[in-house]
Design an enzyme around this catalytic site. Structure first.
Site, mmCIF file in Angstrom:
data_model
loop_
_atom_site.group_PDB
_atom_site.id
_atom_site.type_symbol
_atom_site.label_atom_id
_atom_site.label_comp_id
_atom_site.label_asym_id
_atom_site.label_seq_id
_atom_site.Cartn_x
_atom_site.Cartn_y
_atom_site.Cartn_z
ATOM 1 N N ASP A 194 -2.154 4.679 0.227
ATOM 2 C CA ASP A 194 -0.748 4.934 0.427
ATOM 3 C C ASP A 194 -0.578 5.711 1.748
ATOM 4 O OD1 ASP A 194 -0.636 2.778 -1.292
ATOM 5 O OD2 ASP A 194 0.978 3.446 -2.097
ATOM 6 N N LYS A 206 -1.118 -3.319 -2.600
ATOM 7 C CA LYS A 206 -0.556 -3.391 -3.489
ATOM 8 C C LYS A 206 0.911 -3.476 -3.348
ATOM 9 C CE LYS A 206 -1.176 1.321 -4.143
ATOM 10 N NZ LYS A 206 0.818 1.192 -3.687
ATOM 11 N N CYS A 211 2.249 7.051 -6.860
ATOM 12 C CA CYS A 211 1.621 6.016 -6.726
ATOM 13 C C CYS A 211 -0.161 6.269 -7.141
ATOM 14 C CB CYS A 211 1.462 5.030 -5.709
ATOM 15 S SG CYS A 211 2.276 4.274 -4.746
#
EC number: 3.5.1.110
Length: 230
Positions: A24, A133, A166
């Protein structure tokens, strides 16, 4: 084989059966004006993390490791985010920020938006894999597990943001699926106070994986390359 100095102990892996995971590294999480910044999280110290990820990616690619880039987010209508029947609807700070600030609706973590894009400094190359995702874990509702298993990959080296959300979520899920997870601590950044970073790294090195750093990682890969040449 490469032996990486790490906490709580060294770990040995074959670079060609290992993936470097970049979690990310989007404007949302690493750039002023992105989601985390607008939601009140400090992103002022993310620049060194970006540089360290660049270094780690270059070393990993040279060693023949697979590079996997994750982008967290949802479709423009936020159907993938889940409605009120999903805990994600209630706990996602991006969704809550948009509900509290309607002018931001459609701008945070929406596919195709500036917020969703990877930061300019980090550009996937041919042969890399880019995966969207919809939740914190990169294993949930993605083909990650099958991609790794089909390539015989059992070791995962993690970088990215956020360490305590995450990154840790993906590493934990990997642990439950019998993957060996390593975090490069100076190539990650937390969402929240510094103690969140320390707590996440403590959890990882104590219960779920290993912790190292970019310089040690690059040195280990370089030593392996020299050994192969010799």
């Amino acid at each position: 084989m490469t032996t990486l100095t790490a906490r709580p102990e060294a770990i040995t892996f074959d670079p060609q059966q290992t993936a470097l995971i970049v979690v990310d590294m989007q404007n949302a999480y690493a750039t002023p004006g992105g989601y985390l910044d607008l939601a009140g999280f400090d992103v002022s110290t993310t620049r060194p993390v970006i540089a360290n990820i660049q270094t780690a990616v270059t070393a990993a690619r040279t060693a023949g490791m697979l590079i996997i880039w994750f982008q967290n987010g949802w479709d423009e209508q936020y159907v993938e985010a889940g409605g009120p029947g999903s805990p994600n609807y209630h706990k996602s700070n991006a969704l809550k920020t948009m509900r509290n600030q309607p002018l931001l609706q459609g701008k945070l973590l929406a596919k195709g938006s500036w917020d969703y894009q990877l930061v300019d400094e980090l550009v996937p190359q041919p042969g890399d894999i880019v995966l969207p995702k919809p939740r914190y874990s990169g294993f949930f509702n993605t083909p990650l597990d099958s991609i790794l298993r089909s390539r015989g990959i059992r070791h995962l080296v993690f970088t990215g943001i956020a360490t305590n959300v995450c990154v840790e979520s993906t590493l934990r899920d990997g642990f439950f699926l019998e993957y060996f997870g390593v975090v490069l601590e100076d190539a990650t950044h937390q969402a929240g106070p510094e103690f969140a970073q320390k707590a996440a790294l403590f959890n990882i090195e104590t219960f779920f994986g290993w912790v190292s750093d970019v310089e040690t990682f690059c040195d280990a890969l370089s030593s392996t390359s020299f050994a192969r040449i010799a």
